[in-house]
Design a protein around this motif. Structure first.
Motif, mmCIF file in Angstrom:
data_model
loop_
_atom_site.group_PDB
_atom_site.id
_atom_site.type_symbol
_atom_site.label_atom_id
_atom_site.label_comp_id
_atom_site.label_asym_id
_atom_site.label_seq_id
_atom_site.Cartn_x
_atom_site.Cartn_y
_atom_site.Cartn_z
ATOM 1 N N VAL A 407 1.113 -1.395 0.047
ATOM 2 C CA VAL A 407 -0.150 0.096 -0.042
ATOM 3 C C VAL A 407 1.229 0.975 0.038
ATOM 4 O O VAL A 407 1.180 2.530 -1.021
ATOM 5 N N ALA A 408 2.117 1.304 1.069
ATOM 6 C CA ALA A 408 2.888 2.178 1.010
ATOM 7 C C ALA A 408 3.678 2.728 -0.391
ATOM 8 O O ALA A 408 3.680 3.652 -0.899
ATOM 9 N N ALA A 428 -8.186 -0.024 -2.513
ATOM 10 C CA ALA A 428 -8.155 -1.133 -2.447
ATOM 11 C C ALA A 428 -7.962 -2.107 -1.778
ATOM 12 O O ALA A 428 -8.468 -2.576 -0.915
ATOM 13 N N ALA A 429 -6.696 -2.133 -1.600
ATOM 14 C CA ALA A 429 -6.039 -3.087 -1.282
ATOM 15 C C ALA A 429 -6.084 -2.640 0.508
ATOM 16 O O ALA A 429 -6.008 -3.592 1.337
ATOM 17 N N ALA A 430 -5.685 -1.680 0.713
ATOM 18 C CA ALA A 430 -6.002 -0.710 1.814
ATOM 19 C C ALA A 430 -7.007 -0.869 2.532
ATOM 20 O O ALA A 430 -7.456 -1.686 3.945
ATOM 21 N N MET A 474 -1.564 3.108 5.548
ATOM 22 C CA MET A 474 -2.106 4.113 6.168
ATOM 23 C C MET A 474 -2.609 5.781 6.029
ATOM 24 O O MET A 474 -2.747 6.197 5.402
ATOM 25 N N LEU A 475 -1.024 6.241 6.550
ATOM 26 C CA LEU A 475 -0.252 7.016 7.379
ATOM 27 C C LEU A 475 -0.200 7.818 5.776
ATOM 28 O O LEU A 475 -0.020 8.566 4.929
ATOM 29 N N TRP A 486 -8.083 7.294 6.906
ATOM 30 C CA TRP A 486 -6.475 5.991 6.696
ATOM 31 C C TRP A 486 -5.945 6.843 8.014
ATOM 32 O O TRP A 486 -5.344 5.811 8.057
ATOM 33 N N PHE A 487 -5.690 8.549 8.121
ATOM 34 C CA PHE A 487 -4.989 8.634 9.070
ATOM 35 C C PHE A 487 -6.120 7.968 10.428
ATOM 36 O O PHE A 487 -5.016 7.772 11.185
ATOM 37 N N ASP A 488 -7.291 7.909 10.736
ATOM 38 C CA ASP A 488 -8.057 7.479 11.951
ATOM 39 C C ASP A 488 -7.558 6.181 11.707
ATOM 40 O O ASP A 488 -7.943 5.329 12.993
#
Length: 672
Positions: A407-408, A428-430, A474-475, A486-488
């Motif tokens: 993802v990153a 989508a993967a996240a 996510m970040l 994503w941050f949450d």
């Protein structure tokens, strides 16, 4: 008769579901069965893309006589090291301590309470070069257990006690460790062929990331030269798939000619990110091409129907390692014709003598020909022909942490290479990982499972690297898309890590305090500071905790990041190649970090500032973009627009510069 693996989610375990060995999955129940029968346990550890795991399975585990002996004298437990890295780490430590080396397949005999008393790796069906056969090993272990059980159990207890003892953490190494580590890694650099040390050569992903960050912070030409030479050599050699992109696991030789052909998600995610960063730093066309092709390979070959990313492609096809990837001169001529076939053989390093087996060669690209259009045409035709060959098997298990790496990497590649489709794939993967792998525990914390298959979550708990890499993904998505959701999600995962992975020394354990099964928990408290094929859990956690601290101003998270670095930095001066991830985090700490808040509506002005921020090579770069507001990450809050125009705020080391509305001025503030 099928054994007890038919309901497993791991493709590796399912490969053994028809063995005559009565395999069971790792569980406390397996050891309870051994205690009830009064027999030892065979713990056999491997993974789906492991070539010698397949060999030993065919030679021994498919043999009826061997299976009958195993079933009578042992409880046989099959473990996928990718699904249960905690189990693998426990018994790998024992295997290395007893034998001086380790690897897979790993063959460990334990008491019914899980303490190891005899360890090894691959055993052949007949004695070879002083190595006993597997049947000889089985007979000796069974005899020792029957006739000298008290002695065996006593020695196993001593081994378990030794594994449980970890040296107390010393004082945190000073951040001047970077200079000493750089001097140390330089002594192992292969100036002639790139990479570090001799054969076999593994892709030094974490070290390369550190070297790029160190150059960005200090301008050290030596660090950049080592990184560039290694990246170039890997990309031109046989470890890189010259037709479809993507990297094999490692090179068996020192010149990057012949790979071990399995292709792993984690290697390619890590290397994609490094090549993107190298292109950002140098503008190298080769780095750009490799990043683009590797991203495409990830989407084409490893993306699952559910949107996640599968674990690996096998090394074998048609019963032979490398059969899918290797070529003879005659095969090139058959596909391309005599003229193009002969020309391609010269350009791609295919000779009559062969660089691999059976007179075949692995494609290389030692130099770029002047006729690049001809080469592109040749590659396209060879790729189409290769697609008609029998394909290697795919391990379609989706691992949380490795998907976090993907993802990153894809999100950054999409942003920097102007490929929104890659950002979409990362998103989508996240979403898949959060929807399928995450659950809310009774105490309200967010928990991850280690893996899923076919959209069905497995039962193995997530380990520290899963929480760290998923949170980092996510970040990264939050920084690139501006979506605060994503941050949450990252915030929840990091809270779980701080509460449930806390170690007695103030650092972080590799396993949660309430999700480690009885056998692992009894034998060893896991806290491995060294990088392996992926960053150590502690180093990965340190990096994402530092990013979160920069986004929020949380001293708690920054202090946790610095504590998590203690163990990895203790080994950095002695074994810097095993601490590249930690050293990369130190570069970010020494750089600031540099916090960039880009505020405004999603208009061309904000997009220009956002792009300028993401192009910065600053090793401590942390970016947040979006409209200011209560729902935004704290870095964006209370940041007004300047004259109603999208604006960027840069802070470093707790000191902030004046806001700017100019992308050029932002680049200047960030050091470019």
């Amino acid at each position: 008769m099928p054994n007890r693996l038919a309901s497993a989610t791991s493709p590796y375990l399912l490969q053994h579901a028809e063995n005559p060995v009565d395999w069971v999955e790792w569980s406390d129940a397996a050891f309870e069965e051994a205690a009830a029968r009064g027999v030892p346990v065979l713990v056999s550890v491997g993974y789906a893309a492991c070539h010698w795991c397949h060999v030993m399975a065919h030679e021994s585990f498919e043999d009826a006589a061997t299976a009958a002996f195993l079933n009578e004298h042992f409880v046989c437990v099959k473990v996928d090291r990718e699904e249960r890295p905690d189990v693998d780490a426990v018994y790998m430590a024992a295997t290395q301590a007893m034998t001086g080396s380790g690897g897979w397949p790993m063959t460990v005999f334990t008491t019914p309470t899980g303490e190891p008393f005899f360890c090894g790796t691959y055993f052949p069906p007949r004695p070879v070069q002083g190595m006993p056969s597997f049947t000889e090993v089985l007979a000796s272990v069974a005899a020792a257990w029957t006739t000298r059980r008290d002695e065996v159990e006593a020695s196993a207890g001593i081994i378990a006690e030794a594994l449980a003892e970890r040296p107390a953490a010393g004082e945190q190494a000073g951040f001047d460790v970077v200079d000493r580590a750089l001097a140390g890694v330089a002594t192992t650099f292969d100036a002639a062929r790139g990479g570090f040390g001799g054969a076999p050569k593994f892709p030094p992903s974490m070290v390369l990331e550190w070297l790029l960050r160190h150059h960005a912070r200090t301008g050290d030409a030596r660090a950049l030269a080592m990184a560039e030479a290694t990246l170039d050599a890997m990309a031109r050699g046989g470890m890189y798939d010259q037709l479809a992109g993507g990297f094999a696991r490692y090179s068996v030789d020192a010149a990057w000619v012949v790979p071990h052909f399995e292709k792993m998600l984690y290697d390619n995610a890590l290397l994609l990110r490094v090549y993107v960063h190298a292109w950002r730093a140098t503008g190298s066309p080769l780095a750009h091409r490799v990043a683009t092709e590797t991203a495409r390979w990830l989407l084409d070959e490893l993306r699952t129907a559910e949107g996640g990313f599968a674990s690996s492609l096998d090394a074998d096809s048609e019963g032979r390692e490398g059969a899918f990837y290797s070529w003879s001169p005659a095969q090139l001529r058959d596909v391309l014709g005599d003229d193009d076939g002969t020309w391609a053989a010269g350009v791609l390093g295919v000779s009559d003598e062969g660089t691999f087996e059976h007179g075949t060669s692995v494609l290389q690209r030692r130099a770029d020909p002047t006729d690049t259009e001809r080469l592109d045409d040749v590659r396209e035709r060879l790729h189409a022909a290769r697609e008609r060959r029998p394909r290697p098997a795919r391990d379609d298990k989706v691992v949380s942490g490795w998907n976090g790496l993907a993802v990153a990497a894809l999100a950054e590649a999409g942003a920097l290479l102007d490929r929104p489709d890659l950002v979409d794939a990362a998103s989508a993967a996240a979403r898949f990982v959060l929807e399928t792998h995450a659950r809310r525990a009774p105490d309200g914390s967010t928990r991850l499972v280690r893996a899923s298959r076919g959209g069905v979550a497995g039962s193995a708990p997530g380990v520290l690297e899963d929480y760290a890499h998923v949170a980092d993904g996510m970040l990264t998505l939050s920084a690139i898309t501006g979506d605060p959701a994503w941050f949450d999600a990252a915030e929840d995962l990091l809270e779980t890590a701080l509460v449930h992975f806390a170690a007695a020394d103030g650092g972080l354990r590799d396993t949660a305090d309430d999700e480690t099964d009885a056998v692992v928990g009894r034998i060893r408290t896991l806290q491995d500071p060294a990088d392996g094929p992926t960053p150590s859990g502690q180093s990965a956690a340190a990096g994402v905790l530092l990013t979160y601290a920069a986004l929020t101003g949380s001293l708690r998270h920054r202090e946790a990041a610095e504590r998590a670095l203690r163990g990895p930095l203790e080994i950095a001066t002695r074994f810097p190649r095993a601490a590249g991830a930690a050293l990369a985090v130190v570069e970010a700490l020494l750089d600031g970090p540099r916090e960039v808040a880009v505020v405004g509506t999603d208009d061309p002005a904000r997009q220009a500032l956002h792009a300028a921020a993401l192009r910065s090579t600053a090793p401590g770069l942390v970016v947040a973009a979006g409209p200011p507001g209560a729902d935004a990450p704290p870095l964006l809050r209370d940041r007004p627009l300047v004259s109603g125009i999208a604006s960027a705020y840069v802070c470093r080391g707790f000191v902030c510069a004046l806001p700017t509305t100019s992308a050029d001025e932002l680049a200047r503030q960030l050091g470019r």
